[in-house]
Scaffold this active site. Structure first.
Site, PDB file in Angstrom:
ATOM      1  CD  GLU A  18      -3.008   1.242   0.912  1.00 61.65           C
ATOM      2  OE1 GLU A  18      -3.411   0.220   0.337  1.00 61.65           O
ATOM      3  OE2 GLU A  18      -3.640   2.314   0.954  1.00 61.65           O
ATOM      4  CG  ASP A  23      -4.760  -5.929   5.888  1.00 62.62           C
ATOM      5  OD1 ASP A  23      -5.013  -7.135   5.706  1.00 62.62           O
ATOM      6  OD2 ASP A  23      -3.734  -5.383   5.454  1.00 62.62           O
TER       7      ASP A  23
END
Lengths: 328, 233
Positions: free
Chosen positions: B20, B131
């Protein structure tokens, strides 16, 4: 030895002959294309019933072998459409009994991964399998192809096809959407749905259909590809980072899409992994992948008896043991 | 990934390239700091890319702030720079649970119980992490008692109290355990749930642990073809 593989999970009836080194001697497929609407399971099965003898005899003839030379029958036992699976299984049982050779039932999703590995020469990839029926991100872990991410509702290919149908394009719509998308660089607002490592496409489909009233088809096609492929790319990138795999393998019918290939290629590059796309002929549903995976199972001493040969329409990728691979 | 300098001339040492964002170590005032920079993703359409990076940076900063206010030991937020999509936060020094498990060193039951407790308190604050993987939990030395877990990477977190999102959070952790650390699952997951149940405060809008477990079961059958296929299992 020679293996005859039969694939009949969905729209394609296909027969392939491979040898025990993974060479594809011949591959013949016949794909059902509905005149209107999507795939009706029963009509699709009837198509397979009508074409199977031609497909199999052509495969054998063109390979310049006799059906008597075949040592093993492999068939796709699942997952897929029940009526279609039953056609393949019935033919396999008949051939196995008639030729007095063993048969082996193969998981269709495992077959996609295995033919990709042998065709691309990669060893331990993170596999992105995107087709009309499946959207799965998987890799070998603890002796199975574990699913790291998957669609929670419809498959990406199914979504593209369904949208295309709503937009008045003929089946299969994926390639037509790709062509239209090339003509636009506009990005319309569509939901971007990534839940952890899982994906959802049904809401995007609804939104895209709604856009049809107000926007050009090219712009919607481009937005649809950009949004959904970016979702896939993001999850793939995270899965590579999480598993530390050094190869990325793209397979399934949607692997033919150049935009998706380019995106996943960049993802692999960013994560220092090599990128492999399964050759077009072997990326879609085909009998060669079933034959090759059937051999891998047979080589481990696994065959399927008549009693065990019932089709399994809901057979998951991560329910299959993969004894022929050593974990690194 | 190479070292770089931030706009104040602080040297940023390349630390980790995640999926990310890129992480750098540097200083912020006199503290050791983690610089989380959401760099451009060349594979995405530029508009979609800008939209995703900016909104995730703002969102993550908001969430860290809210959780800190609720007394949950998340990384302390120092500064946000939207031009470069950078969040500067406390640097946490610790080994991830994933690393420990892969080296066969299973953290104590108390660590997983405390982890469950922290997740419960995050949910109490009306937030889901999105997550919770074993790589996103670090183990650090506590002030008085042994090791404590600290949850990091709130990049996918969101404000939500819905049963679906809360259950999905726990489902994802369970899924990571079964897919990546299957051999330790039976040891770890019950401890986690125990801690979760203890830490959870059920307001009128919240769901009970039974609701959550039931929903997780439903989520599990929602993946492709998971319908109780007894013949295969």
């Amino acid at each position: 030895m020679l293996i005859l593989g039969l694939e009949s999970t969905a729209h394609t009836f296909s027969a392939g002959i491979v040898d025990d080194a993974g060479n594809v001697l011949n591959l013949v497929s016949d794909t059902y294309i509905p005149e209107t609407g999507g795939l009706h399971p029963l009509k699709t099965a009837m198509h397979h019933q009508d074409c199977f003898d031609g497909v199999i005899s052509t495969t054998v003839k063109e390979a310049k072998v006799s059906i008597r030379d075949i040592d093993l029958i492999a068939f796709s036992q699942g997952p897929g459409l029940g009526p279609c699976l039953r056609i393949g299984a019935t033919i396999a049982r008949t051939l196995s009994a008639g030729l007095r050779i063993p048969m082996v039932g193969v998981n269709h999703c495992v077959a996609h991964v295995e033919i990709g590995r042998v065709a691309c020469g990669c060893d331990d990839p993170l596999c992105l399998y995107v087709s009309g029926g499946n959207t799965i991100i998987s890799a070998l872990k603890c002796g199975r192809y574990q699913v790291f991410g998957e669609t929670l509702d419809i498959a990406l290919g199914n979504m593209l096809d369904t949208f295309a149908r709503e937009a008045g394009l003929a089946h299969p719509g994926g390639p037509k959407i790709e062509q239209l998308a090339r003509k636009s660089d506009l990005l319309l607002d569509l939901p971007y749905v990534v839940k952890g490592m899982d994906l959802s496409f049904s809401g995007i489909l609804t939104s895209a259909i709604r856009l049809l009233a107000k926007h050009d088809l090219e712009d919607i096609a481009n937005s649809l590809q950009e949004t959904t492929f970016a979702m896939l790319a993001e999850v793939t990138e995270r899965a590579v980072a999480h598993t530390g795999k050094e190869e990325v393998l793209l397979t399934g019918g949607v692997a033919a899409n150049d935009r998706l290939k380019k995106m996943i290629d960049i993802v692999a590059l960013e994560q220092d992994a090599s990128f492999h796309v399964v050759p077009r002929k072997l990326a879609g549903d085909n009998g060669a992948m079933i034959a090759w995976t059937g051999f891998l199972q047979f080589d481990q001493g696994n065959t399927t008896s008549l009693e065990e040969s019932r089709v399994m329409p809901n057979w998951r990728l991560d329910q299959v043991d993969i004894p022929w691979r050593q974990e690194r | 990934m190479e070292d770089m300098q931030d706009k104040r001339g602080v040297t940023l040492v390349a630390f980790k390239k995640g999926a990310e964002a890129r992480l750098f170590r540097g200083t912020w005032l006199e503290w050791e700091a983690l610089y989380k920079i959401r760099t451009r993703k060349p594979y995405r359409h530029h508009l979609l890319d800008a939209q995703i990076r900016t909104s995730r940076t703002v969102n993550e900063a908001r969430i860290l702030e809210k959780l800190a206010c609720n007394g949950i030991p998340v990384p302390t937020l120092y500064e946000v720079d939207l031009d470069s999509c950078t969040i500067i936060m406390e640097y946490i020094n610790g080994k991830s649970i994933k690393d420990s498990l892969e080296n066969g060193a299973v953290p104590s039951a108390r660590v997983f119980k405390e982890l469950g407790n922290q997740v419960a308190r995050i949910h109490n604050a009306g937030i889901v992490h999105g997550d919770i993987t074993t790589s996103n939990v670090l183990q650090v030395k506590g002030e008085s008692r042994g090791t404590i877990p600290r949850i990091i990477d709130f990049g996918l977190a969101m404000f939500s109290t819905s049963l679906e999102d809360v259950s999905m959070d726990i489902h994802l952790f369970k899924r990571v355990l079964t897919s990546t650390h299957a051999e330790y699952f039976a040891e770890i997951f019950p401890r986690f749930l125990e801690g979760y149940e203890e830490g959870r405060e059920y307001s009128s809008r919240g769901a009970s642990i039974d609701d959550i477990l039931k929903r997780i079961e439903r989520i599990e059958t929602r993946g492709r073809y998971v319908k109780k296929n007894k013949r295969m299992d």
